[in-house]
Design an enzyme around this catalytic site. Structure first.
Site, PDB file in Angstrom:
ATOM      1  CB  VAL A 198      37.960  26.458  37.745  1.00 28.42           C
ATOM      2  CG1 VAL A 198      36.693  25.927  38.854  1.00 28.42           C
ATOM      3  CG2 VAL A 198      37.447  27.852  37.511  1.00 28.42           C
ATOM      4  CG  ASN A 257      41.546  23.363  33.756  1.00 22.99           C
ATOM      5  OD1 ASN A 257      42.227  22.652  32.965  1.00 22.99           O
ATOM      6  ND2 ASN A 257      42.010  24.155  34.655  1.00 22.99           N
ATOM      7  CB  ALA A 260      29.241  32.978  32.518  1.00 22.01           C
ATOM      8  CE1 TYR A 282      34.544  39.553  32.860  1.00 22.03           C
ATOM      9  CE2 TYR A 282      33.623  40.952  31.358  1.00 22.03           C
ATOM     10  CZ  TYR A 282      33.371  39.992  32.155  1.00 22.03           C
ATOM     11  OH  TYR A 282      32.099  39.387  32.508  1.00 22.03           O
ATOM     12  CE  LYS A 320      33.423  36.280  31.201  1.00 18.74           C
ATOM     13  NZ  LYS A 320      33.089  34.814  31.965  1.00 18.74           N
TER      14      LYS A 320
HETATM   15  P1  NAD Z   1      31.096  37.516  40.880  1.00 16.90           P
HETATM   16  O1  NAD Z   1      32.271  38.216  41.021  1.00 16.90           O
HETATM   17  O2  NAD Z   1      29.959  37.822  41.834  1.00 16.90           O
HETATM   18  O3  NAD Z   1      30.978  35.906  40.507  1.00 16.90           O
HETATM   19  C1  NAD Z   1      31.983  35.189  40.231  1.00 16.90           C
HETATM   20  C2  NAD Z   1      32.520  34.068  41.104  1.00 16.90           C
HETATM   21  O4  NAD Z   1      33.661  33.223  40.522  1.00 16.90           O
HETATM   22  C3  NAD Z   1      33.071  34.527  42.494  1.00 16.90           C
HETATM   23  O5  NAD Z   1      32.363  33.767  43.517  1.00 16.90           O
HETATM   24  C4  NAD Z   1      34.536  34.283  42.392  1.00 16.90           C
HETATM   25  O6  NAD Z   1      35.139  34.019  43.632  1.00 16.90           O
HETATM   26  C5  NAD Z   1      34.647  32.902  41.662  1.00 16.90           C
HETATM   27  N1  NAD Z   1      35.951  32.981  40.933  1.00 16.90           N
HETATM   28  C6  NAD Z   1      36.447  33.816  40.144  1.00 16.90           C
HETATM   29  N2  NAD Z   1      37.786  33.095  39.649  1.00 16.90           N
HETATM   30  C7  NAD Z   1      37.714  32.031  40.156  1.00 16.90           C
HETATM   31  C8  NAD Z   1      38.774  30.719  39.996  1.00 16.90           C
HETATM   32  N3  NAD Z   1      39.981  30.843  39.441  1.00 16.90           N
HETATM   33  N4  NAD Z   1      38.222  29.655  40.630  1.00 16.90           N
HETATM   34  C9  NAD Z   1      37.039  29.530  41.297  1.00 16.90           C
HETATM   35  N5  NAD Z   1      36.176  30.513  41.389  1.00 16.90           N
HETATM   36  C10 NAD Z   1      36.610  31.664  40.901  1.00 16.90           C
HETATM   37  O7  NAD Z   1      30.425  37.834  39.559  1.00 16.90           O
HETATM   38  P2  NAD Z   1      28.831  37.488  38.693  1.00 16.90           P
HETATM   39  O8  NAD Z   1      28.490  38.806  38.493  1.00 16.90           O
HETATM   40  O9  NAD Z   1      28.389  36.621  39.487  1.00 16.90           O
HETATM   41  O10 NAD Z   1      29.517  36.862  37.323  1.00 16.90           O
HETATM   42  C11 NAD Z   1      29.431  35.490  37.172  1.00 16.90           C
HETATM   43  C12 NAD Z   1      29.602  35.368  35.684  1.00 16.90           C
HETATM   44  O11 NAD Z   1      28.786  35.925  34.866  1.00 16.90           O
HETATM   45  C13 NAD Z   1      31.146  35.700  35.325  1.00 16.90           C
HETATM   46  O12 NAD Z   1      31.636  34.866  34.583  1.00 16.90           O
HETATM   47  C14 NAD Z   1      30.765  36.763  34.499  1.00 16.90           C
HETATM   48  O13 NAD Z   1      31.799  37.379  33.627  1.00 16.90           O
HETATM   49  C15 NAD Z   1      29.679  36.807  33.858  1.00 16.90           C
HETATM   50  N6  NAD Z   1      28.740  37.981  33.640  1.00 16.90           N
HETATM   51  C16 NAD Z   1      28.176  38.551  34.535  1.00 16.90           C
HETATM   52  C17 NAD Z   1      27.343  39.500  34.449  1.00 16.90           C
HETATM   53  C18 NAD Z   1      26.811  40.511  35.582  1.00 16.90           C
HETATM   54  O14 NAD Z   1      26.172  41.403  35.067  1.00 16.90           O
HETATM   55  N7  NAD Z   1      26.579  40.143  36.625  1.00 16.90           N
HETATM   56  C19 NAD Z   1      27.417  40.221  33.332  1.00 16.90           C
HETATM   57  C20 NAD Z   1      28.049  39.454  32.180  1.00 16.90           C
HETATM   58  C21 NAD Z   1      28.832  38.378  32.200  1.00 16.90           C
END
Ligand code: NAD
Ligand code: UDP
Length: 327
Positions: free
Chosen positions: A57, A99, A114, A145, A149
């Protein structure tokens, strides 16, 4: 509604797909698998209302047909992942968010971004309210990061004020549960995998730093409510019950019955010392609060990770993990 979820093959993205499908919506998932895994969405492949696009993306993103909502979850999220992928992390937070916003604007769709408790950095206010601006080192290792964000939040707000886009910003606090990647480097998955493999449990520093852990079903419920009933101001969604990292390690040892010893490793640079969400806004605006205690959520996460024991996915990361991966 027809909903686009970026990062659909990730931990949170895949649970969000499940929730939107369970509510009767149609879901288009997008992911490039950089940190996600096809197993997380394998169960959706026969589902009529689910489709999947393998795509980065951070490049121009097109989805045919009508779209009512875009939830932008694509981004490496574990510190070890984003330290290895600093440029991709900055790109998906900036270009990727642009995007995804452009897609929402072109389709007249609602947009949810997110965001993260990391926008508060190493906080000087405790617990953290949404009104706190944060204490972030832009050029430290976590800056890739945190600043991505913070930029995402700024551009999301700009699309709201300038283009009138219907937007949401969720600040997610440490979330855990089934479908976490076993060796993603985050504390909950690390401790459980180490305990199950009878490897030393690695506490960074003394283990006095705190985090407030939210079970994934609670987190997804908060995000769903924010998407449906929320407003455009940033909203913390997390569990306010705070634990030290040492308490977490002790609880994992108890629940797994593991003989694994505890070992101390150096505390990473700029590791936040305290973290706890103030969820007054989510409580009053959404009638939301977390329900699953850490002990129960950990038991479910342990049960999931046990099913992966002995598989390729449980293998240790290569030496040097956490160092930037050069092209
Ligand atoms: P994760 O790494 O399991 O999932 C992120 C997903 O995004 C992955 O499947 C990855 O392949 C995909 N991705 C990354 N870059 C990409 C790109 N350029 N194009 C397409 N896909 C892409 O992480 P998560 O824990 O599921 O986190 C998901 C979202 O939530 C993130 O934005 C993260 O910053 C946010 N978040 C998560 C937490 C948490 O505790 N899990 C806390 C704060 C924020
Ligand atoms: N941590 C730890 N041992 C590990 C992994 C992490 O002690 O094996 C600590 C880390 O230093 C931090 C906390 O656990 O203080 C949470 O780390 P995580 O990577 O899960 O996410 P963060 O909240 O720092 O983004």
């Amino acid at each position: 509604m027809r909903i686009v979820i970026t990062g659909a093959a990730g931990f949170l993205g895949s649970h969000l797909c499940d929730r939107f499908l369970a509510e009767g919506h149609e879901v288009v998932g997008i992911d490039n698998f950089v940190t996600g895994h096809p197993d997380n969405i394998a169960h959706l492949m026969g589902e009529q209302r689910f489709s999947f696009i393998r795509h980065d993306v951070s490049t121009f993103t097109y989805v045919p047909g009508p779209v009512d909502g875009v939830l932008h979850f694509a981004s490496p999220a574990s510190p070890v992942d984003y330290l290895e992928l600093p440029i991709q992390t900055l790109k998906v937070g900036s270009l990727g968010t642009h995007n995804a916003l452009g897609l929402a604007k072109a389709k007249g769709a609602r947009f949810l971004m997110a965001s993260t408790s990391e926008v508060y950095g190493d906080p000087l206010e405790h617990p953290q309210k949404e009104s706190y601006w944060g204490n972030v080192n832009p050029v430290g290792p976590r800056g890739v990061y945190d600043e991505a964000k913070r930029f995402s939040e700024a551009i999301t707000m700009a699309y709201h004020t300038y283009h009138g886009l219907d937007t949401r910003i969720v600040r997610i606090f440490n979330t855990y549960g089934p479908r976490m990647r076993p060796r993603d480097g985050r504390v909950v998955s690390n401790f459980i995998v180490q305990a199950l493999n009878h490897e030393p449990i690695t506490i960074y520093g003394e283990g006095n730093q705190t985090r407030s852990f939210c079970y994934v079903d609670d987190e997804v419920d908060g995000i769903y409510r924010l998407f449906v009933h929320g407003d455009h101001q940033p909203t913390n969604i997390g569990n306010p019950t705070e634990y030290t990292v040492r308490q977490l390690a002790e609880l994992v040892v108890e629940l797994t019955g593991s003989p694994a010893p505890i070992e101390h490793r150096p505390l990473p640079q700029d590791d936040p010392r305290l973290r706890q969400p103030d969820i007054t806004r989510a409580r009053t605006m959404l009638g939301w609060e977390p329900r699953v205690p850490l002990r129960d959520g950990l038991a479910r996460t342990i049960a999931f990770l046990r099913t992966l024991l002995g598989t390729e996915r449980m293998r240790p990361r290569v030496v040097g993990a956490g160092q930037p991966r050069r092209a």
